[in-house]
Write an enzyme that holds these catalytic residues in place. Structure first.
Site, PDB file in Angstrom:
ATOM      1  N   ASP A   1       0.853  15.682  22.496  1.00  0.00           N
ATOM      2  CA  ASP A   1       0.048  16.584  21.677  1.00  0.00           C
ATOM      3  C   ASP A   1      -0.925  15.714  20.865  1.00  0.00           C
ATOM      4  OD1 ASP A   1       0.749  19.091  19.080  1.00  0.00           O
ATOM      5  OD2 ASP A   1      -1.102  18.137  19.758  1.00  0.00           O
TER       6      ASP A   1
ATOM      7  N   TYR B   1       4.473  19.101  14.522  1.00  0.00           N
ATOM      8  CA  TYR B   1       3.966  20.482  14.560  1.00  0.00           C
ATOM      9  C   TYR B   1       3.034  20.610  15.762  1.00  0.00           C
ATOM     10  CZ  TYR B   1       1.291  24.665  13.069  1.00  0.00           C
ATOM     11  OH  TYR B   1       0.686  25.890  12.997  1.00  0.00           O
TER      12      TYR B   1
ATOM     13  N   LYS C   1      -9.204  20.216  17.569  1.00  0.00           N
ATOM     14  CA  LYS C   1      -9.951  19.646  16.438  1.00  0.00           C
ATOM     15  C   LYS C   1     -11.255  18.975  16.869  1.00  0.00           C
ATOM     16  CE  LYS C   1      -5.606  19.219  13.899  1.00  0.00           C
ATOM     17  NZ  LYS C   1      -5.691  20.036  12.685  1.00  0.00           N
TER      18      LYS C   1
HETATM   19  P1  KE4 Z   1      -4.391  24.863  15.519  1.00  0.00           P
HETATM   20  O1  KE4 Z   1      -3.740  26.059  16.161  1.00  0.00           O
HETATM   21  O2  KE4 Z   1      -4.248  24.884  14.003  1.00  0.00           O
HETATM   22  O3  KE4 Z   1      -5.834  24.662  15.964  1.00  0.00           O
HETATM   23  O4  KE4 Z   1      -3.637  23.539  16.030  1.00  0.00           O
HETATM   24  C1  KE4 Z   1      -2.255  23.445  15.879  1.00  0.00           C
HETATM   25  C2  KE4 Z   1      -1.838  21.989  15.909  1.00  0.00           C
HETATM   26  C3  KE4 Z   1      -1.268  21.484  17.055  1.00  0.00           C
HETATM   27  N1  KE4 Z   1      -0.882  20.183  17.137  1.00  0.00           N
HETATM   28  C4  KE4 Z   1      -1.061  19.347  16.085  1.00  0.00           C
HETATM   29  C5  KE4 Z   1      -0.624  17.920  16.202  1.00  0.00           C
HETATM   30  C6  KE4 Z   1      -1.647  19.818  14.884  1.00  0.00           C
HETATM   31  O5  KE4 Z   1      -1.801  18.971  13.835  1.00  0.00           O
HETATM   32  C7  KE4 Z   1      -2.051  21.162  14.787  1.00  0.00           C
HETATM   33  C8  KE4 Z   1      -2.669  21.741  13.519  1.00  0.00           C
HETATM   34  N2  KE4 Z   1      -2.726  20.860  12.405  1.00  0.00           N
HETATM   35  C9  KE4 Z   1      -2.751  21.489  11.092  1.00  0.00           C
HETATM   36  C10 KE4 Z   1      -2.710  20.364  10.056  1.00  0.00           C
HETATM   37  N3  KE4 Z   1      -1.408  19.898   9.826  1.00  0.00           N
HETATM   38  C11 KE4 Z   1      -3.933  22.393  10.914  1.00  0.00           C
HETATM   39  C12 KE4 Z   1      -4.162  22.855   9.498  1.00  0.00           C
HETATM   40  C13 KE4 Z   1      -3.611  24.228   9.232  1.00  0.00           C
HETATM   41  O6  KE4 Z   1      -2.539  24.576   9.783  1.00  0.00           O
HETATM   42  O7  KE4 Z   1      -4.276  24.951   8.448  1.00  0.00           O
END
Ligand code: KE4
Length: 428
Positions: free
Chosen positions: A241, A146, A269
């Site tokens: 990523d 993701y 994060k």
């Molecule tokens: P954000 O747009 O949520 O800040 O980041 C997206 C993203 C991009 N790349 C990786 C590897 C990620 O894990 C994420 C976001 N992770 C999720 C948890 N699986 C955030 C939690 C959520 O979606 O509420």
């Protein structure tokens, strides 16, 4: 005495009247584990407290940012201080230069860095820059990884690896994912076969170098090195990523741990310390494509704002101040994994890299999306609810990673294991 959740239930119901599913991000709705979400009032160190006053040892850590633990006094003090001087200027401020320099100290592979406001924005922008540089539209991603919710990356595998990816969400037209190819994680042969067939139109490979969004799946030996070599051979831009693993697995994340240098890196994060901040960057030749230097456009009103930058900068400063941090996290991770495996006796599988881990309810190695999907998600849901009642907050989905922080201590892990022994023993 079962915990009281009446305030959480009431507020969850009220939230559903105003927010889709009562949440601002889907996984928080507890749909994968049943029951109502708990509503959090506050957090400190490795603990969170809900609106009914129940306290839990937290293994989510806001999905990764809180590597120092919640409400670290130095981070809070720095944010309180800087906020008094204004929240956002829409112009360069001294600390965003300091944060860019700090990121480059941790990540020497990044010549230039651009600060943005979310991991989604950072991944979307990095892929756009990589495409602009490669001047080829094709993007290879891996099933189960993701990279946020930008349209071209919300793509799932088509019927066969050679076919174009299909949209993984309503509202994403097939025309937008027509240049996205989704391959099985850890499958280098599939990458080679696709490049032999369609290499001429593919310019980018984007990957979670350690996958956390299928649950925790490490790269198999040789996979990342093989990707690096194929990208060099076919002149593809390799994008790591590291939104989840950056500053988490080591000072310089997965590229430091595995010794593989990508062309571009995406961070999120931890780099924002819990505030809305992410970043992307890489070699100068690539990043000079970014406006206003070059033709790839990317912008943001709140990019690099002083408050978020201060939270991130203070977090990185605290990581620098604790050279023993990663040893501490590794020891806690080993204690947890060893203890859980003793309890499970093969009735589940713990996969871990450093302070990121997942308990998979399956009897086979989980190496990709297909093997992750063999898990018994109902058993996971029962385990999640049993541990929540016992005072431990795990990610509310089998297909997420759990996180440890500097604030966790061996006694917290011991308590977790005692509870897990009871919950797993109950005919789970
Ligand atoms: P954000 O747009 O949520 O800040 O980041 C997206 C993203 C991009 N790349 C990786 C590897 C990620 O894990 C994420 C976001 N992770 C999720 C948890 N699986 C955030 C939690 C959520 O979606 O509420």
């Amino acid at each position: 005495m079962p915990a009281i959740h009446s305030h959480s239930e009431r507020l969850s119901a009220e939230a559903e009247e105003h927010l889709p599913g009562g949440v601002n991000s889907p996984v928080r709705a507890f749909r994968a584990v049943g029951g109502h979400p708990i509503v959090i009032q506050s957090a400190r160190g490795c603990e969170i407290t809900d609106v009914d006053g129940n306290t839990y040892i937290d293994f989510v850590g806001s999905w990764g940012p809180m590597i120092l633990g919640h409400a670290h006094p130095k981070v809070i003090a720095a944010v309180q201080e800087v906020a008094q001087h204004g929240l956002s200027f829409g112009a360069t401020s001294p600390r965003e230069i300091e944060l860019a320099k700090a990121i480059k100290r941790f990540y020497p592979s990044m010549d230039l860095v651009r600060l943005v406001s979310s991991g989604t924005e950072a991944c979307m922008s990095a892929v756009r820059v990589a495409r602009g540089y490669a001047e080829k539209p094709g993007v290879i991603k891996f099933e189960g990884c993701y990279h946020g919710h930008s349209d071209c990356l919300l793509a799932k595998a088509g019927s066969g690896a050679m076919t174009l990816a299909l949209p993984d969400s309503a509202g994403v037209p097939p025309s937008v994912t027509q240049h996205t190819y989704t391959l099985p994680y850890n499958d280098l042969e599939a990458v080679k076969a696709l490049l032999a067939e369609k290499g001429g139109e593919i310019g980018v490979v984007v990957i979670e170098p350690v996958a956390g969004n299928m649950g925790l799946i490490p790269p198999q030996p040789g996979f990342l090195q093989g990707l690096r070599e194929l990208c060099d051979q076919h002149k593809l831009v390799l994008v790591f990523d590291e939104v989840m693993v950056g500053f988490r697995l080591a000072r310089n994340g997965a590229q430091g741990l595995y010794g593989i240098t990508p062309d571009m890196t995406v961070l999120g994060k931890i780099v924002g310390g819990g505030m809305p901040l992410a970043a992307y960057g890489g070699k100068k030749a690539l990043m000079e494509k970014v406006a206003p230097l070059g033709p790839v456009y990317q912008a943001g009103t709140l990019s690099g704002n002083p408050v978020a930058v201060t939270a991130g900068l203070t977090t990185l400063e605290q990581i620098d101040a604790r050279p023993e941090l990663y040893d501490h996290l590794e020891k806690l991770g080993q204690q947890l994994q060893t203890g859980l495996e003793e309890i499970l006796q093969g009735r589940g599988r713990v996969q871990r890299v450093g302070s990121m881990w997942t308990l998979f309810f399956t009897d086979r190695p989980v190496v990709d999306y297909a093997s992750a999907k063999t898990c018994d998600t109902e058993r996971f849901a029962r385990f999640f609810r049993g541990m929540l009642e016992a005072g431990f907050y795990l990610p509310p989905s089998q297909f997420e990673a759990a996180f440890l922080s500097a604030a966790h201590q061996p006694e917290h892990i011991e308590k977790f294991l005692e509870a897990a022994r009871t919950v797993l023993g109950a005919r789970l």
